[in-house]
Design a protein around this motif. Structure first.
Motif: not given
Ligand code: PLP
Length: 294
Positions: A45, A48, A73, A145, A147, A176-177, A179, A181-182, A263, A290-292
């Protein structure tokens, strides 16, 4: 200029993990702990949002508006950013049956001072109409999201941290995928490692074109240095299986690192599943946490 990073744990740690199978394959495996950046502005988050916030500041916007579902998130992080950095925030929420106490995310956003607008699922689809009603010209618009083109640069900074923490470029990166953006930010930044995306949604192959569209450095696409796995979603977005939950609790017990099932849990699970078929011996792998977690 906001001193955004004063309250954030950056660069986030890069931690090695060990398993007998890694030793057998002579692998070095690291976790990029973006989950430790901040308890409320967590993981990807921050990555992005960073350049979007700098853009909002540069253009003198004091108000932010964004979109999300009851458990988003992204919405949670934007509400926290409003509180910490003094932006007024508005959230347009999918579902007119909801209210400010319908979920922990919405309760938190409300406590942070985010103004919440609940709209029907049908109305939610027409974002530009909603922006005409709620944003006027004085809100900086953050997409659902988080992105957009600006979010890629923040992910690029995360990769730069990895490169300098390791002192070399890894052979594989897993993320993880959702949206997209990552993974788009990673592909945009480097064509050296093989980038492995684990899609957490069912039937989401349409994302591949969206990801390719986002990438500015098109030359990085020529080598097809990325792979997305579309069948590792455990039933669909935010769905869970017993196997997944028991993997998450075993992993936490073994490595003292928490994962969640939407995720990071699915991504780590897939990494172990793909290890022998996709990863070459003697390589370095980085898994992006990526957290969450709340
Ligand atoms: C904790 C977490 N990890 C991974 C993702 C996936 O990332 P992205 O949406 O950039 O593909 C998200 C959503 O954005 C998220 O909240």
């Amino acid at each position: 200029m906001f001193d955004f990073e004063k309250i954030l744990n950056l660069p986030s740690p890069l931690e090695a993990i060990h398993e007998p199978v890694f030793e057998e394959m002579a692998l070095k495996v690291f976790i990029k702990r973006d989950d430790l950046i901040h308890p409320q502005i967590s993981g990807n988050k921050w990555r992005k949002l960073k350049f979007n916030l700098l853009e909002a500041e540069r253009k003198n916007f004091k108000k932010l508006i964004t979109f999300g579902g009851a458990h988003s998130n992204h919405l949670y992080a934007v509400a926290a950013i409003g509180k910490y950095f003094g932006f007024d925030t508005r959230g347009i929420i999918r579902g007119d049956e909801l209210n400010t106490s319908s979920s922990i995310t919405l309760q938190f956003a409300d406590r942070c001072g985010m103004k919440l607008h609940f709209v029907s699922r049908e109305a939610y689809r027409d974002k530009s109409r909603l922006l005409d009603i709620y944003a006027k010209d004085d809100h900086y618009v953050l997409p659902e999201g988080g992105t957009n083109a600006l979010s890629l640069a923040g992910v690029g900074e995360m990769y730069d941290e990895i490169r300098s923490q390791l002192g070399y470029e890894p052979d594989y990166i897993f993320c993880p995928v959702g949206s997209g953006g990552t993974i788009a930010g990673l592909i945009n930044t480097t064509n050296r490692p093989q980038i492995m995306g684990i899609c957490v949604l069912k039937n989401a192959q349409y994302l591949e074109n969206k990801i390719i569209e986002l990438i500015k450095n098109k030359e990085n696409l020529f080598d097809k240095n990325f792979k997305i796995f579309w069948d590792k979603h455990h039933g669909g977005y935010a769905k869970k299986t017993k196997e997944l939950l028991s993997f998450i609790s075993d992993f936490e017990e073994k490595h003292s690192i928490r994962l969640e099932y939407v995720y990071s849990g699915k991504m780590f699970f897939a990494f172990y599943e793909l290890l022998r078929s996709e990863i070459k011996n003697n390589s370095t792998v980085v898994l992006i946490h990526t957290g969450g977690l709340r």
